[in-house]
Design an enzyme around this catalytic site. Sequence first.
Site, PDB file in Angstrom:
ATOM      1  N   SER A   1      46.455  12.174  -7.603  1.00  0.00           N
ATOM      2  CA  SER A   1      45.362  13.579  -7.696  1.00  0.00           C
ATOM      3  C   SER A   1      45.880  14.612  -8.593  1.00  0.00           C
ATOM      4  O   SER A   1      45.318  15.335  -8.692  1.00  0.00           O
ATOM      5  CB  SER A   1      46.858  14.342  -5.802  1.00  0.00           C
ATOM      6  OG  SER A   1      48.232  14.955  -6.692  1.00  0.00           O
TER       7      SER A   1
ATOM      8  N   GLU B   1      48.490   0.959 -14.042  1.00  0.00           N
ATOM      9  CA  GLU B   1      48.818   1.591 -14.552  1.00  0.00           C
ATOM     10  C   GLU B   1      49.111   1.210 -15.797  1.00  0.00           C
ATOM     11  O   GLU B   1      49.671   1.555 -16.982  1.00  0.00           O
ATOM     12  CB  GLU B   1      49.487   2.957 -14.468  1.00  0.00           C
ATOM     13  CG  GLU B   1      48.629   3.436 -13.268  1.00  0.00           C
ATOM     14  CD  GLU B   1      49.183   4.643 -11.960  1.00  0.00           C
ATOM     15  OE1 GLU B   1      48.516   5.270 -11.330  1.00  0.00           O
ATOM     16  OE2 GLU B   1      50.332   3.872 -12.026  1.00  0.00           O
TER      17      GLU B   1
ATOM     18  N   THR C   1      45.705   7.206 -12.316  1.00  0.00           N
ATOM     19  CA  THR C   1      45.680   7.396 -11.039  1.00  0.00           C
ATOM     20  C   THR C   1      46.051   8.494 -10.433  1.00  0.00           C
ATOM     21  O   THR C   1      47.455   8.646 -10.516  1.00  0.00           O
ATOM     22  CB  THR C   1      45.659   6.730 -10.587  1.00  0.00           C
ATOM     23  OG1 THR C   1      44.894   5.201 -10.822  1.00  0.00           O
ATOM     24  CG2 THR C   1      45.169   5.551  -8.827  1.00  0.00           C
TER      25      THR C   1
ATOM     26  N   ALA D   1      53.328  10.915 -12.654  1.00  0.00           N
ATOM     27  CA  ALA D   1      54.507  10.316 -12.111  1.00  0.00           C
ATOM     28  C   ALA D   1      54.836  10.995 -10.637  1.00  0.00           C
ATOM     29  O   ALA D   1      54.481  11.639 -10.818  1.00  0.00           O
ATOM     30  CB  ALA D   1      55.447  10.813 -13.658  1.00  0.00           C
TER      31      ALA D   1
HETATM   32  C1  5RP Z   1      50.024   5.773  -8.556  1.00  0.00           C
HETATM   33  C2  5RP Z   1      50.725   7.000  -9.292  1.00  0.00           C
HETATM   34  C3  5RP Z   1      50.314   8.254  -9.248  1.00  0.00           C
HETATM   35  O1  5RP Z   1      50.458   8.993 -10.861  1.00  0.00           O
HETATM   36  C4  5RP Z   1      51.341   9.527  -9.057  1.00  0.00           C
HETATM   37  O2  5RP Z   1      52.133   8.854  -7.646  1.00  0.00           O
HETATM   38  C5  5RP Z   1      51.532  10.779  -8.671  1.00  0.00           C
HETATM   39  O3  5RP Z   1      50.138  11.001  -7.808  1.00  0.00           O
HETATM   40  P1  5RP Z   1      50.188  12.474  -7.397  1.00  0.00           P
HETATM   41  O4  5RP Z   1      49.792  13.274  -9.788  1.00  0.00           O
HETATM   42  O5  5RP Z   1      49.375  12.437  -6.774  1.00  0.00           O
HETATM   43  O6  5RP Z   1      51.176  13.284  -7.599  1.00  0.00           O
HETATM   44  O7  5RP Z   1      51.756   6.053 -10.048  1.00  0.00           O
HETATM   45  O8  5RP Z   1      49.725   4.850  -8.593  1.00  0.00           O
END
Ligand code: 5RP
Length: 218
Positions: free
Chosen positions: A30, A103, A28, A83
């Site tokens: 972006s 996750e 999950t 992450a």
């Molecule tokens: C969601 C997560 C995402 O992997 C983490 O926040 C990174 O997000 P992004 O790809 O938007 O930088 O752990 O719960």
Amino acid sequence: MTQDELKALVAQAALAYVVPGTVVGVGTGSTVDHFIDALASMKDRIVGAVSSSDRSTERLRARGINVVDASSVERLAVYIDGADEIDHDGNMIKGGGAALTREKIVADLANDFICIADASKLVPVLGKFPLPVEVIPMAATQLARRFQRIGGQPTLRDGVVTDNGCHILDVRGLQITDPLASEIEINQWPGVVTVGIFARHRASVCLLGTSEGVKTMR
Ligand code: 5RP
């Protein structure tokens, strides 16, 4: 390159880790949104995807990718996710998007965790990014006090209710020098659903986006 372009770059590179003819674990965020878009190009060569959030499920379906229930799958070859922080051993902080529990559940099904992120997420020691912890609402205040006792500064994430109907504490000020020990310890505090330290399920491979291209860390 912008941070978003770096995310798109690693998302594209992650396709090389997808095993044709199997179900893929999908995280999950972006970066994963870019991965889902890229995965659509090979949707006819995979059986489908196990999703870690309502957000990803919606995007997968919108791209015509078959979403498979986690309970119908015994093992996954790979789980691909972003992450918030990664150390040099592949330990991670996750949960910035509040999807950490599902996750971790999907990551637990997978033989390999492929982490995709822009290189700004790589840190020497985890903890600059506030540690997300999914908690049972009833326990939020007593858990906040418990984090204060170990030197953390917790705040309740405003207005957020997770896909599981729980709340998120974001804990600043922790230096997570032993991620595995911290994960095991915090995870057994009553009221904690999931702590956002991924050490037991650390990344097998990290694809890091840099302006020079994708750097692979194993
Ligand atoms: C969601 C997560 C995402 O992997 C983490 O926040 C990174 O997000 P992004 O790809 O938007 O930088 O752990 O719960």
